[in-house]
Design an enzyme around this catalytic site. Structure first.
Site, PDB file in Angstrom:
ATOM      1  N   LYS A  64      32.149   2.267  -3.829  1.00 16.47           N
ATOM      2  CA  LYS A  64      30.918   2.652  -4.149  1.00 16.47           C
ATOM      3  C   LYS A  64      29.918   3.718  -4.192  1.00 16.47           C
ATOM      4  O   LYS A  64      29.205   3.870  -4.866  1.00 16.47           O
ATOM      5  CB  LYS A  64      30.165   1.315  -3.308  1.00 16.47           C
ATOM      6  CG  LYS A  64      30.569   0.008  -3.665  1.00 16.47           C
ATOM      7  CD  LYS A  64      29.797  -1.238  -2.940  1.00 16.47           C
ATOM      8  CE  LYS A  64      30.121  -2.499  -2.915  1.00 16.47           C
ATOM      9  NZ  LYS A  64      29.366  -3.445  -2.128  1.00 16.47           N
TER      10      LYS A  64
ATOM     11  N   ALA B 249      26.904   0.367   3.163  1.00 10.00           N
ATOM     12  CA  ALA B 249      26.621  -0.988   3.021  1.00 10.00           C
ATOM     13  C   ALA B 249      24.883  -1.300   3.669  1.00 10.00           C
ATOM     14  O   ALA B 249      24.157  -1.739   3.037  1.00 10.00           O
ATOM     15  CB  ALA B 249      27.396  -1.871   3.852  1.00 10.00           C
TER      16      ALA B 249
ATOM     17  N   ASP C 120      23.589  -5.312  -5.071  1.00  8.05           N
ATOM     18  CA  ASP C 120      24.001  -5.916  -3.844  1.00  8.05           C
ATOM     19  C   ASP C 120      22.654  -6.208  -3.018  1.00  8.05           C
ATOM     20  O   ASP C 120      22.717  -7.397  -2.500  1.00  8.05           O
ATOM     21  CB  ASP C 120      24.683  -4.990  -2.983  1.00  8.05           C
ATOM     22  CG  ASP C 120      26.242  -4.964  -3.163  1.00  8.05           C
ATOM     23  OD1 ASP C 120      26.744  -6.020  -3.737  1.00  8.05           O
ATOM     24  OD2 ASP C 120      26.702  -3.725  -3.054  1.00  8.05           O
TER      25      ASP C 120
ATOM     26  N   ARG D  17      26.175   2.976  16.587  1.00 10.11           N
ATOM     27  CA  ARG D  17      26.800   3.386  18.088  1.00 10.11           C
ATOM     28  C   ARG D  17      26.020   4.681  18.481  1.00 10.11           C
ATOM     29  O   ARG D  17      25.880   4.724  19.747  1.00 10.11           O
ATOM     30  CB  ARG D  17      28.128   3.248  17.682  1.00 10.11           C
ATOM     31  CG  ARG D  17      29.047   2.095  17.567  1.00 10.11           C
ATOM     32  CD  ARG D  17      30.552   2.356  17.599  1.00 10.11           C
ATOM     33  NE  ARG D  17      30.981   2.791  16.258  1.00 10.11           N
ATOM     34  CZ  ARG D  17      32.093   2.811  15.909  1.00 10.11           C
ATOM     35  NH1 ARG D  17      32.930   2.332  16.394  1.00 10.11           N
ATOM     36  NH2 ARG D  17      32.460   3.394  14.864  1.00 10.11           N
TER      37      ARG D  17
HETATM   38  P1  ATR Z   1      30.366   1.016   4.567  1.00 11.36           P
HETATM   39  O1  ATR Z   1      30.232   1.650   3.184  1.00 11.36           O
HETATM   40  O2  ATR Z   1      31.121  -0.345   4.626  1.00 11.36           O
HETATM   41  O3  ATR Z   1      28.838   0.864   5.129  1.00 11.36           O
HETATM   42  P2  ATR Z   1      30.726   3.237   6.234  1.00 11.36           P
HETATM   43  O4  ATR Z   1      30.056   3.933   5.452  1.00 11.36           O
HETATM   44  O5  ATR Z   1      31.809   3.586   6.811  1.00 11.36           O
HETATM   45  O6  ATR Z   1      31.119   1.892   5.707  1.00 11.36           O
HETATM   46  O7  ATR Z   1      29.656   2.719   7.401  1.00 11.36           O
HETATM   47  C1  ATR Z   1      30.547   1.915   8.371  1.00 11.36           C
HETATM   48  C2  ATR Z   1      29.347   1.509   9.559  1.00 11.36           C
HETATM   49  O8  ATR Z   1      30.009   0.486  10.400  1.00 11.36           O
HETATM   50  C3  ATR Z   1      28.988   2.736  10.376  1.00 11.36           C
HETATM   51  O9  ATR Z   1      27.670   2.843  10.887  1.00 11.36           O
HETATM   52  C4  ATR Z   1      30.022   2.496  11.583  1.00 11.36           C
HETATM   53  O10 ATR Z   1      29.420   3.106  12.796  1.00 11.36           O
HETATM   54  P3  ATR Z   1      29.684   4.915  13.075  1.00 11.36           P
HETATM   55  O11 ATR Z   1      28.694   5.625  11.940  1.00 11.36           O
HETATM   56  O12 ATR Z   1      29.196   4.716  14.504  1.00 11.36           O
HETATM   57  O13 ATR Z   1      30.930   5.121  12.726  1.00 11.36           O
HETATM   58  C5  ATR Z   1      30.021   0.942  11.761  1.00 11.36           C
HETATM   59  N1  ATR Z   1      31.119   0.667  12.602  1.00 11.36           N
HETATM   60  C6  ATR Z   1      32.473   0.849  12.057  1.00 11.36           C
HETATM   61  N2  ATR Z   1      33.374   0.219  13.106  1.00 11.36           N
HETATM   62  C7  ATR Z   1      32.348   0.014  14.039  1.00 11.36           C
HETATM   63  C8  ATR Z   1      32.464  -0.987  15.373  1.00 11.36           C
HETATM   64  N3  ATR Z   1      33.619  -1.237  15.990  1.00 11.36           N
HETATM   65  N4  ATR Z   1      31.423  -1.269  16.160  1.00 11.36           N
HETATM   66  C9  ATR Z   1      30.022  -1.012  15.533  1.00 11.36           C
HETATM   67  N5  ATR Z   1      29.913  -0.341  14.496  1.00 11.36           N
HETATM   68  C10 ATR Z   1      30.924   0.202  13.761  1.00 11.36           C
END
Ligand code: ATR
Length: 270
Positions: A65, A130, A101, A151
């Site tokens: 995306k 997202a 979305d 986090r």
């Molecule tokens: P998307 O396009 O699906 O949003 P992304 O840009 O990789 O994918 O973002 C994923 C989000 O989920 C990020 O905020 C990530 O946190 P970090 O920035 O700390 O990496 C969060 N995320 C991924 N795995 C996680 C977990 N196990 N617990 C909490 N947050 C998580």
């Protein structure tokens, strides 16, 4: 017969072909809708080829995306603000990028689940693509307070700063949410794809909270289980998926299909 497709990796689990086939059948439209497994590195060449082959429209899902933004000839305002596109519309000289979305989420919350966001306390978990995709439409609903948690503080702070002109977003770490209560908690992390739920301090989700996961199926299960264990009412993003699809269909074909029967049949199948 107009040709459409959804591109992603993985894409095998996508319900979009079923949804669009159901819309087409209900409206008597002649169209085909395929799933195409496309790696990020192949996206530019694939979009050029599908345009040449006469495809009328495309959907994009994880992880394409954000990468697709730079490959569109033109972008809608909401896609530009989100920094992500989920819908491509054929123009004679290239693809027009849009993002349905956020509209799909608001429609699911308001029309299907009866949730009014005005004056409510809303928390978004995650600060990736997202989360960015839903921030502007959520701010438009005028919540009393909108927090965005991650986090670490870095990404939430960066996202809050980027959306400053559209409305106040309070950046938080999960840990700093201790003692806070929210009416609606939206999981926009990708944790569920690793079989995990975000680790929140106890009490952030409680009886009286509505929990909503933007994903559906297996990926939504850990967060929905966590929320229900805390006494919250919890919903997956299947309704959002059907609503964003209806918005895409409208952009492509000028008609908005009825969503309720399609959502009901997906729920029966699941
Ligand atoms: P998307 O396009 O699906 O949003 P992304 O840009 O990789 O994918 O973002 C994923 C989000 O989920 C990020 O905020 C990530 O946190 P970090 O920035 O700390 O990496 C969060 N995320 C991924 N795995 C996680 C977990 N196990 N617990 C909490 N947050 C998580």
């Amino acid at each position: 017969m107009d040709k459409y497709a959804v591109l992603g990796q993985p894409v095998a689990h996508s319900a979009s072909p079923r949804i669009h086939a159901a819309f087409a059948q209900a409206l008597g439209a002649q169209l085909s809708y395929e799933k195409l497994e496309v790696a990020p590195a192949e996206l530019a060449a694939t979009l050029a080829r599908l345009h040449e082959e006469g495809y009328a429209g495309l959907n994009l899902t994880v992880p394409l995306k954000s990468a697709a933004v730079a490959l569109c000839k033109t972008l809608s305002e909401r896609a530009r603000v989100a920094g992500a596109v989920n819908t491509l519309i054929r123009d004679p000289d290239g693809w027009r990028g849009d993002n349905t979305d956020g509209a799909g989420l608001i429609r699911d919350l308001r029309a299907n689940l009866g949730v009014a966001l005005e004056g409510r306390r809303v928390l978004i978990l995650g600060a990736g693509g997202a989360a960015r995709g839903i921030l502007a439409p959520l701010l438009q609903q005028k919540p009393a307070f909108l927090a965005l948690a991650g986090r670490t503080p870095w990404k939430p702070e960066e996202v809050a700063a980027a959306f400053k002109t559209l409305g106040p977003v309070a950046p938080r770490t999960f840990l700093a949410l201790k003692g806070d209560r929210f009416d609606l908690v939206i999981n926009a992390t990708s944790a569920g794809h690793q079989g995990e739920a975000p680790r929140l301090p106890p009490g952030v989700i409680a009886a009286g909270t509505m929990a909503y996961d933007l994903s559906y199926g297996k990926a939504a299960e850990p967060f929905l289980a966590l929320a229900r264990a805390q006494g919250a009412v919890a919903h997956d993003g299947l309704g959002m998926l059907v609503e964003q699809a209806a918005e895409s269909f409208l952009l492509w074909r000028g008609l908005r299909p009825e969503t309720a029967p399609v959502l009901a049949s997906l729920r029966r199948a699941a």
